[in-house]
Every structure is written in structure tokens, then in C-alpha cells.
Scaffold this motif. Structure first.
Motif, PDB file in Angstrom:
ATOM      1  N   ALA A 147       0.621 -16.304   2.248  1.00 44.25           N
ATOM      2  CA  ALA A 147      -0.645 -15.756   2.922  1.00 44.25           C
ATOM      3  C   ALA A 147      -0.752 -15.297   4.402  1.00 44.25           C
ATOM      4  O   ALA A 147      -1.190 -14.595   4.782  1.00 44.25           O
ATOM      5  CB  ALA A 147      -1.575 -17.453   3.167  1.00 44.25           C
ATOM      6  N   ARG A 152      -0.093 -11.939   4.059  1.00 44.17           N
ATOM      7  CA  ARG A 152      -1.693 -10.816   3.259  1.00 44.17           C
ATOM      8  C   ARG A 152      -1.910 -10.463   4.280  1.00 44.17           C
ATOM      9  O   ARG A 152      -2.462 -10.769   5.364  1.00 44.17           O
ATOM     10  CB  ARG A 152      -2.608 -12.235   2.846  1.00 44.17           C
ATOM     11  CG  ARG A 152      -3.418 -11.279   1.357  1.00 44.17           C
ATOM     12  CD  ARG A 152      -4.850 -12.866   1.040  1.00 44.17           C
ATOM     13  NE  ARG A 152      -4.496 -14.149   2.276  1.00 44.17           N
ATOM     14  CZ  ARG A 152      -4.467 -15.313   2.013  1.00 44.17           C
ATOM     15  NH1 ARG A 152      -3.960 -15.019   0.748  1.00 44.17           N
ATOM     16  NH2 ARG A 152      -5.016 -15.855   3.003  1.00 44.17           N
ATOM     17  N   ARG A 156      -3.230  -5.806   0.708  1.00 39.57           N
ATOM     18  CA  ARG A 156      -2.165  -6.094   0.226  1.00 39.57           C
ATOM     19  C   ARG A 156      -2.618  -7.726  -0.165  1.00 39.57           C
ATOM     20  O   ARG A 156      -2.898  -8.573   0.607  1.00 39.57           O
ATOM     21  CB  ARG A 156      -1.197  -6.129   1.289  1.00 39.57           C
ATOM     22  CG  ARG A 156       0.666  -6.597   0.628  1.00 39.57           C
ATOM     23  CD  ARG A 156       1.006  -6.420   1.435  1.00 39.57           C
ATOM     24  NE  ARG A 156       2.636  -6.531   0.715  1.00 39.57           N
ATOM     25  CZ  ARG A 156       3.507  -6.647   1.312  1.00 39.57           C
ATOM     26  NH1 ARG A 156       3.906  -7.017   2.811  1.00 39.57           N
ATOM     27  NH2 ARG A 156       4.792  -6.685   0.859  1.00 39.57           N
ATOM     28  N   LEU A 157      -2.762  -8.184  -1.472  1.00 38.38           N
ATOM     29  CA  LEU A 157      -3.122  -9.209  -2.066  1.00 38.38           C
ATOM     30  C   LEU A 157      -1.824 -10.474  -1.522  1.00 38.38           C
ATOM     31  O   LEU A 157      -0.690  -9.943  -2.112  1.00 38.38           O
ATOM     32  CB  LEU A 157      -4.271  -9.560  -3.316  1.00 38.38           C
ATOM     33  CG  LEU A 157      -4.810  -8.540  -2.888  1.00 38.38           C
ATOM     34  CD1 LEU A 157      -5.752  -8.322  -4.145  1.00 38.38           C
ATOM     35  CD2 LEU A 157      -5.932  -9.328  -2.086  1.00 38.38           C
ATOM     36  N   ASP A 158      -2.012 -11.526  -2.337  1.00 34.89           N
ATOM     37  CA  ASP A 158      -0.493 -12.711  -2.970  1.00 34.89           C
ATOM     38  C   ASP A 158      -1.412 -13.390  -3.596  1.00 34.89           C
ATOM     39  O   ASP A 158      -2.939 -13.003  -4.170  1.00 34.89           O
ATOM     40  CB  ASP A 158      -0.773 -13.685  -2.108  1.00 34.89           C
ATOM     41  CG  ASP A 158      -1.787 -14.722  -1.300  1.00 34.89           C
ATOM     42  OD1 ASP A 158      -2.989 -13.751  -1.493  1.00 34.89           O
ATOM     43  OD2 ASP A 158      -1.250 -15.854  -1.143  1.00 34.89           O
ATOM     44  N   ILE A 167       3.290 -11.844  -3.598  1.00 39.05           N
ATOM     45  CA  ILE A 167       2.731 -11.287  -2.267  1.00 39.05           C
ATOM     46  C   ILE A 167       3.195  -8.959  -3.298  1.00 39.05           C
ATOM     47  O   ILE A 167       4.146  -9.047  -3.810  1.00 39.05           O
ATOM     48  CB  ILE A 167       2.918 -10.573  -1.226  1.00 39.05           C
ATOM     49  CG1 ILE A 167       2.630  -9.616  -0.176  1.00 39.05           C
ATOM     50  CG2 ILE A 167       4.923 -10.009  -0.999  1.00 39.05           C
ATOM     51  CD1 ILE A 167       1.272 -10.887   0.253  1.00 39.05           C
TER      52      ILE A 167
END
Length: 117
Positions: free
Chosen positions: A48, A51, A55-57, A87
Motif C-alpha cells: 500500500a 501504490r 501503480r496498483l497493488d 505491486i
């Protein structure tokens, strides 16, 4: 390529052009997202922190067929997610060299005559 969203095959380990091992999977059932994520597992809080807007986790569920990437909406549940997270991958390889543009070729025959070839 990646697997269709209906098959529950999970993520595949592949090598990126930068040399890192990454996980590839289509995540979602209707409008699936083609995810390429680093293969390094980390706690949910660490993912998190990395993030960003683009750029998502991803939450990682281990199954009998390997790992499967899930949307990281586990933060909505009470407490911290106990599953590992990954990630999105940011490739550090240089962009591929641009291919030279093809130029139009003039035919060596007089105008009006057909050229075979």
C-alpha cells in the motif's frame, strides 16, 4: 500471452525484457485487466505504501495451481490482510529501438504499364 479471464489458471511467472521475474494474469471476469506485477511478495502495508495512481497493488492467493492475483480490496475487511501482496511492475529496460519507416517505392516501369512482382 495471458490466459482468458474465465480460466482459473492463476498467474504465470515470466521474464520481463528488463530481466526481472514478473507475474502475468488477467484479473477480473468481465472487463479483465492484464496485470504484470513484480514477483516479490510483501505485506499488505508495504504494498500500500508503494501504490500510486497508475501503480496498483494486488492481493495474492495461493492455491493448488500456484498463485492467483486478486483485486486488493481486502482493506475493506476489518483488520489487516494476512495474505501477501505484490505491486505493478515498472520496467527499467530501455524502450525498444524504433524501426525505420518504410518509404514508398516507385516502380521502374513506365506509367500505365503493369508491373508483376
Amino acid at each position: 500471452m495471458t490466459r482468458p479471464p474465465g480460466s482459473r489458471g492463476g498467474a504465470r511467472r515470466v521474464r520481463c525484457r528488463c530481466g526481472r521475474t514478473v507475474l502475468r494474469q488477467l484479473v477480473g471476469n468481465r472487463a479483465a485487466l492484464d496485470v504484470t506485477a513484480d514477483a516479490d511478495l510483501m505485506p499488505a502495508a508495504a504494498a500500500a505504501a508503494l501504490r500510486e495512481p497508475n501503480r496498483l497493488d494486488w492481493c495474492v492467493r495461493r492455491g493448488r495451481d500456484g498463485v492467483e492475483l486478486l483485486w486488493a480490496d481486502c482493506r475493506r475487511r476489518a483488520g489487516e490482510c494476512d495474505r501477501p501482496h505484490v505491486i505493478d511492475h515498472q520496467c527499467t529496460a530501455p524502450p525498444p529501438a524504433a524501426r525505420p519507416r518504410r518509404t514508398t517505392r516507385t516502380t521502374p516501369v513506365p506509367e500505365g504499364q503493369l508491373a508483376l512482382g
